[in-house]
Design an enzyme around this catalytic site. Structure first.
Site, PDB file in Angstrom:
ATOM      1  N   SER A  11      57.268  45.824  35.716  1.00  0.00           N
ATOM      2  CA  SER A  11      56.088  45.071  36.159  1.00  0.00           C
ATOM      3  C   SER A  11      54.789  45.694  35.669  1.00  0.00           C
ATOM      4  CB  SER A  11      56.086  44.971  37.686  1.00  0.00           C
ATOM      5  OG  SER A  11      56.190  46.269  38.258  1.00  0.00           O
ATOM      6  N   LYS A  33      61.340  49.116  39.796  1.00  0.00           N
ATOM      7  CA  LYS A  33      62.128  50.110  40.535  1.00  0.00           C
ATOM      8  C   LYS A  33      61.433  50.727  41.733  1.00  0.00           C
ATOM      9  CE  LYS A  33      61.718  53.853  37.106  1.00  0.00           C
ATOM     10  NZ  LYS A  33      62.506  54.790  36.339  1.00  0.00           N
ATOM     11  N   GLU A 112      37.160  55.876  20.622  1.00  0.00           N
ATOM     12  CA  GLU A 112      38.143  56.946  20.852  1.00  0.00           C
ATOM     13  C   GLU A 112      38.587  57.476  19.496  1.00  0.00           C
ATOM     14  OE1 GLU A 112      41.185  55.330  23.411  1.00  0.00           O
ATOM     15  OE2 GLU A 112      39.843  55.260  25.123  1.00  0.00           O
ATOM     16  N   HIS A 240      49.046  63.804  24.268  1.00  0.00           N
ATOM     17  CA  HIS A 240      47.602  63.569  24.428  1.00  0.00           C
ATOM     18  C   HIS A 240      46.928  64.931  24.410  1.00  0.00           C
ATOM     19  CE1 HIS A 240      43.760  62.203  25.835  1.00  0.00           C
ATOM     20  NE2 HIS A 240      44.170  60.948  25.792  1.00  0.00           N
ATOM     21  N   ARG A 287      44.913  61.606  17.262  1.00  0.00           N
ATOM     22  CA  ARG A 287      45.506  62.462  18.298  1.00  0.00           C
ATOM     23  C   ARG A 287      46.475  63.508  17.804  1.00  0.00           C
ATOM     24  NH1 ARG A 287      46.641  58.308  23.114  1.00  0.00           N
ATOM     25  NH2 ARG A 287      44.432  58.037  23.439  1.00  0.00           N
ATOM     26  N   HIS A 348      52.607  62.067  26.238  1.00  0.00           N
ATOM     27  CA  HIS A 348      51.789  60.946  26.717  1.00  0.00           C
ATOM     28  C   HIS A 348      52.382  59.587  26.389  1.00  0.00           C
ATOM     29  CE1 HIS A 348      48.133  58.827  27.781  1.00  0.00           C
ATOM     30  NE2 HIS A 348      48.015  58.330  26.556  1.00  0.00           N
ATOM     31  N   GLU A 372      55.797  49.628  25.829  1.00  0.00           N
ATOM     32  CA  GLU A 372      56.052  50.990  25.348  1.00  0.00           C
ATOM     33  C   GLU A 372      57.523  51.252  25.054  1.00  0.00           C
ATOM     34  OE1 GLU A 372      53.858  54.008  27.409  1.00  0.00           O
ATOM     35  OE2 GLU A 372      55.005  55.631  26.480  1.00  0.00           O
ATOM     36  N   ARG A 383      50.304  56.598  17.245  1.00  0.00           N
ATOM     37  CA  ARG A 383      49.567  55.432  17.750  1.00  0.00           C
ATOM     38  C   ARG A 383      48.063  55.689  17.788  1.00  0.00           C
ATOM     39  NH1 ARG A 383      47.831  53.981  23.208  1.00  0.00           N
ATOM     40  NH2 ARG A 383      48.613  56.014  23.812  1.00  0.00           N
TER      41      ARG A 383
HETATM   42  P1  FAD Z   1      54.739  50.315  32.243  1.00  0.00           P
HETATM   43  O1  FAD Z   1      53.369  49.923  32.565  1.00  0.00           O
HETATM   44  O2  FAD Z   1      55.072  51.735  32.284  1.00  0.00           O
HETATM   45  O3  FAD Z   1      55.733  49.513  33.177  1.00  0.00           O
HETATM   46  C1  FAD Z   1      57.110  49.829  33.218  1.00  0.00           C
HETATM   47  C2  FAD Z   1      57.737  49.118  34.380  1.00  0.00           C
HETATM   48  O4  FAD Z   1      59.157  49.184  34.285  1.00  0.00           O
HETATM   49  C3  FAD Z   1      57.397  49.716  35.741  1.00  0.00           C
HETATM   50  O5  FAD Z   1      57.176  48.641  36.615  1.00  0.00           O
HETATM   51  C4  FAD Z   1      58.676  50.451  36.132  1.00  0.00           C
HETATM   52  O6  FAD Z   1      58.865  50.577  37.507  1.00  0.00           O
HETATM   53  C5  FAD Z   1      59.714  49.513  35.555  1.00  0.00           C
HETATM   54  N1  FAD Z   1      61.022  50.104  35.322  1.00  0.00           N
HETATM   55  C6  FAD Z   1      61.332  51.134  34.503  1.00  0.00           C
HETATM   56  N2  FAD Z   1      62.672  51.351  34.539  1.00  0.00           N
HETATM   57  C7  FAD Z   1      63.197  50.446  35.404  1.00  0.00           C
HETATM   58  C8  FAD Z   1      64.499  50.170  35.868  1.00  0.00           C
HETATM   59  N3  FAD Z   1      65.556  50.875  35.470  1.00  0.00           N
HETATM   60  N4  FAD Z   1      64.670  49.164  36.743  1.00  0.00           N
HETATM   61  C9  FAD Z   1      63.618  48.443  37.200  1.00  0.00           C
HETATM   62  N5  FAD Z   1      62.348  48.656  36.789  1.00  0.00           N
HETATM   63  C10 FAD Z   1      62.158  49.650  35.905  1.00  0.00           C
HETATM   64  N6  FAD Z   1      47.208  52.792  26.564  1.00  0.00           N
HETATM   65  C11 FAD Z   1      46.118  52.138  26.115  1.00  0.00           C
HETATM   66  O7  FAD Z   1      46.237  51.225  25.294  1.00  0.00           O
HETATM   67  N7  FAD Z   1      44.887  52.468  26.589  1.00  0.00           N
HETATM   68  C12 FAD Z   1      44.686  53.464  27.502  1.00  0.00           C
HETATM   69  O8  FAD Z   1      43.565  53.720  27.911  1.00  0.00           O
HETATM   70  C13 FAD Z   1      45.820  54.182  27.957  1.00  0.00           C
HETATM   71  N8  FAD Z   1      45.678  55.190  28.845  1.00  0.00           N
HETATM   72  C14 FAD Z   1      46.795  55.791  29.348  1.00  0.00           C
HETATM   73  C15 FAD Z   1      46.650  56.761  30.332  1.00  0.00           C
HETATM   74  C16 FAD Z   1      47.767  57.326  30.923  1.00  0.00           C
HETATM   75  C17 FAD Z   1      47.612  58.373  31.977  1.00  0.00           C
HETATM   76  C18 FAD Z   1      49.053  56.919  30.508  1.00  0.00           C
HETATM   77  C19 FAD Z   1      50.271  57.511  31.133  1.00  0.00           C
HETATM   78  C20 FAD Z   1      49.199  55.971  29.506  1.00  0.00           C
HETATM   79  C21 FAD Z   1      48.077  55.399  28.925  1.00  0.00           C
HETATM   80  N9  FAD Z   1      48.194  54.430  27.935  1.00  0.00           N
HETATM   81  C22 FAD Z   1      47.083  53.787  27.478  1.00  0.00           C
HETATM   82  C23 FAD Z   1      49.500  53.921  27.544  1.00  0.00           C
HETATM   83  C24 FAD Z   1      49.768  52.613  28.297  1.00  0.00           C
HETATM   84  O9  FAD Z   1      49.276  52.724  29.610  1.00  0.00           O
HETATM   85  C25 FAD Z   1      51.237  52.288  28.365  1.00  0.00           C
HETATM   86  O10 FAD Z   1      51.829  52.438  27.109  1.00  0.00           O
HETATM   87  C26 FAD Z   1      51.437  50.847  28.814  1.00  0.00           C
HETATM   88  O11 FAD Z   1      50.764  50.642  30.033  1.00  0.00           O
HETATM   89  C27 FAD Z   1      52.908  50.548  28.963  1.00  0.00           C
HETATM   90  O12 FAD Z   1      53.039  49.286  29.568  1.00  0.00           O
HETATM   91  P2  FAD Z   1      54.495  48.712  29.800  1.00  0.00           P
HETATM   92  O13 FAD Z   1      54.321  47.422  30.497  1.00  0.00           O
HETATM   93  O14 FAD Z   1      55.259  48.758  28.551  1.00  0.00           O
HETATM   94  O15 FAD Z   1      55.192  49.784  30.778  1.00  0.00           O
HETATM   95  C1  SIN Z   2      42.917  57.767  26.953  1.00  0.00           C
HETATM   96  O1  SIN Z   2      42.208  57.175  27.750  1.00  0.00           O
HETATM   97  O2  SIN Z   2      42.592  58.790  26.350  1.00  0.00           O
HETATM   98  C2  SIN Z   2      44.262  57.218  26.686  1.00  0.00           C
HETATM   99  C3  SIN Z   2      44.139  56.134  25.712  1.00  0.00           C
HETATM  100  C4  SIN Z   2      45.478  55.799  25.152  1.00  0.00           C
HETATM  101  O3  SIN Z   2      46.467  56.457  25.437  1.00  0.00           O
HETATM  102  O4  SIN Z   2      45.510  54.849  24.377  1.00  0.00           O
END
Ligand code: FAD
Ligand code: SIN
Length: 529
Positions: A11, A33, A112, A240, A287, A348, A372, A383
């Site tokens: 989600s 989860k 950035e 990071h 990075r 990261h 991701e 990236r």
């Molecule tokens: P997520 O948002 O991680 O969602 C994964 C989902 O899968 C969660 O709901 C989890 O509970 C669920 N899940 C996992 N395994 C299971 C399972 N077995 N069963 C059921 N559910 C499960 N990116 C940018 O572009 N800009 C930024 O500024 C940036 N800042 C960041 C800062 C931080 C601290 C971090 C950690 C990352 C950052 N990133 C940034 C990277 C970016 O946030 C993520 O790559 C992106 O949000 C991933 O989105 P997603 O929907 O793929 O996964």
């Molecule tokens: C950050 O805010 O530095 C994270 C940005 C990113 O991971 O893309």
């Protein structure tokens, strides 16, 4: 047994962006989860990159910056798709109710590392939280979408579960749904789907220092690899450069790259800037370069961190743009408008993942991957900052359209057996899971971090095998628990990272090895397993 048209695992921005579109065509069930908002998405700070100021910026510049950061391994076609479709997807996020900071009527675009122009839309330093809020609010209003929280997807269902042999060479592996552990009842339920989307996020927790929340355990990647799907470029782990150095805190708190975008500079203990001696782009180099330079600087000085200094900027700017970071640092006795911030690199982002094509199809039929956990070809070997949220929004849209076309041609699989837990017992040794997890994290940090070598990778793989054998044995004998499944998935992902790293006999982007400290000529190859 439940039956749904579209099953989404996860989600975050990837799962929710897809769900909001696919719901126009059929019932969508999202499994997640823990709580719905506990995602990497929620912790994103810096923002989302896109060309929003045509006066200074252009698609060509964003494409070029992405390709340069990716160090030769990006798929140019995918880069073009994401960059050119990006602004429309961001407009949709705005239409869904996401707030981005503005100066008057114009968006406050920031910068950035690796970006040649200001093109990051942000909401203070909590952009991800704001995006997640807006998406979940839209989902809650949509009668065609249901979210089941505390449902843990354990395995995808394929022909293997019907007793048919499946190998990595089988060309028609098909996903019929998932087995999921209902954490409330501790029962494994069968959920059948016409189309499944894996949107499970990254795997930062294979390392002992990570910015990722504890949910990032590589579940989707491990599930798909076990089901004999293909993964790619798993060695490309992005560290990071600037997580807050605060020993004992897990996960690590991020200090967004936007701090450097607003003028913050990296310094050593003596208060001297050091990045210029590594790269002419200084603190705003891509990075991989900044993280490696900090690693080298720490090795040179023997210190366990460096500093990020923004204290010379007006306090109002700091409070306005970085209120969350200001408060966090204050809580540990640092006033960032006066003090330098101690920082250290932390795992990261996973640039590789489940191999998908330009519409998000994985190598398993009826199974897409987004966000991701996927490897689209956008990020290559490194990236570009803030391209991740963008990729998830763009691919969520593309996959939804593809899945909506496909769904009418698909019917539910008959005769899928229930989960078989015969011969398993309740464990009274859960502590072993914790010990094994720590061992994996320590070993990955020590041997498969920013600087690698053949010797270190071989050592890591040998040690990991022992933990893998023990974990598999434990898994066969005991009743399922989320912690055990997560450990199993982390071990699987760690192994994939090491094996991909061993395949790459060169240093490129995020993969740096002292045995091959150069790039090979010609067109670089992806590591595919
Ligand atoms: P997520 O948002 O991680 O969602 C994964 C989902 O899968 C969660 O709901 C989890 O509970 C669920 N899940 C996992 N395994 C299971 C399972 N077995 N069963 C059921 N559910 C499960 N990116 C940018 O572009 N800009 C930024 O500024 C940036 N800042 C960041 C800062 C931080 C601290 C971090 C950690 C990352 C950052 N990133 C940034 C990277 C970016 O946030 C993520 O790559 C992106 O949000 C991933 O989105 P997603 O929907 O793929 O996964
Ligand atoms: C950050 O805010 O530095 C994270 C940005 C990113 O991971 O893309």
């Amino acid at each position: 047994m439940q039956k749904v048209d579209f099953l989404v695992i996860g989600s975050g921005i990837a799962g929710l962006s897809f769900a909001l579109k696919a719901a126009a065509k059929g019932k969508v069930l999202i499994l997640t989860k823990v709580n719905a908002d506990e995602t990497n998405t929620k912790y994103a700070q810096g923002g989302i990159a896109a060309v929003f100021d045509p006066e200074t910026d252009s698609f060509e510049k964003h494409i070029s910056d992405t390709l340069i950061a990716g160090d030769g391994l990006c798929d140019r076609k995918i880069v073009e798709i994401v960059v050119t479709e990006g602004p429309d997807r961001i407009q949709e996020l705005i239409d869904y109710g996401t707030n981005f900071d503005k100066h008057g009527s114009e968006y406050d675009l920031t910068r950035e590392g690796g970006h040649s122009e200001k093109r990051i839309l942000h909401y203070k330093d909590i952009t991800g939280k704001e995006i997640e809020r807006a998406l979940l609010e839209q989902v809650s209003k949509n009668p065609n979408i249901e979210i089941l929280t505390h449902y843990y997807a354990v395995e995808i269902i394929t022909q293997h579960h019907l007793g048919i042999e499946v190998t990595r060479e089988t060309s028609d592996i098909t996903c019929f749904g998932v087995y999921a552990l209902n954490v409330h009842t501790n029962q494994v339920e069968t959920i059948l789907s016409k189309v499944t989307l894996m949107a499970t996020g990254g795997a930062g927790n294979i390392y002992s220092a990570t910015t990722n929340p504890v949910i990032a355990t590589g579940d989707g990647i491990a599930m798909i690899y076990r089901a004999k799907g293909r993964v790619r470029d798993m060695e490309m782990i992005q560290f990071h450069p600037t997580s807050l150095y605060n020993p004992g805190e897990y996960p690590s708190f991020l200090i967004t790259e936007a701090v450097r975008g607003e003028g913050g500079v990296l310094k050593n203990k003596k208060g001297e800037e050091f990045m210029q001696s590594y790269d002419p782009r200084g603190s705003l180099a891509p990075r991989d370069i900044v993280a490696r330079s900090i690693d080298a600087e720490m090795k040179k000085s023997g210190e366990d961190h460096v500093y990020l200094d923004i204290s010379f900027k007006p306090k109002e700017l700091i409070l306005q743009h970085f209120p969350n970071i200001y408060e966090k640092c204050l809580s540990i006795g640092l006033d960032i408008s006066k003090d330098m911030i101690p920082v250290v690199p932390a795992a990261h982002y996973l640039c590789g993942g489940i191999l998908v094509d330009e519409y998000g199809h994985s190598t398993i039929h009826r199974l897409f991957a987004c966000g991701e956990c996927s490897s689209t070809g956008l990020h290559g070997a490194n990236r570009l900052a803030s391209n991740s949220l963008l990729e998830a929004a763009v691919f969520g849209h593309r996959i939804a359209h593809q899945a909506m076309e496909d769904v009418d041609k698909i019917s539910f699989q008959e005769n899928v057996p229930d989960w078989n837990e015969f011969g398993t017992e309740q464990s009274n040794e859960e502590i072993l899971v914790t010990h094994n997890l720590r061992e994996v994290q320590r070993m990955m940090s020590d041997y498969v971090g920013i600087v690698r070598s053949d010797f270190r990778l071989e050592r890591a793989l040998r040690r990991l095998k022992l933990v893998k054998d023990e974990t598999e044995e434990f898994y066969k004998k005991t009743k399922l628990s989320v912690k055990l499944c997560e450990l199993r998935n982390l071990v699987q992902c760690a192994e994939l990272v090491i094996r991909c790293a061993m395949k790459r006999k060169e240093s490129r982007g995020l993969h740096y090895t002292t045995d091959y400290p150069y790039k090979l000529g010609g067109k670089p190859e992806n590591s595919v397993l």
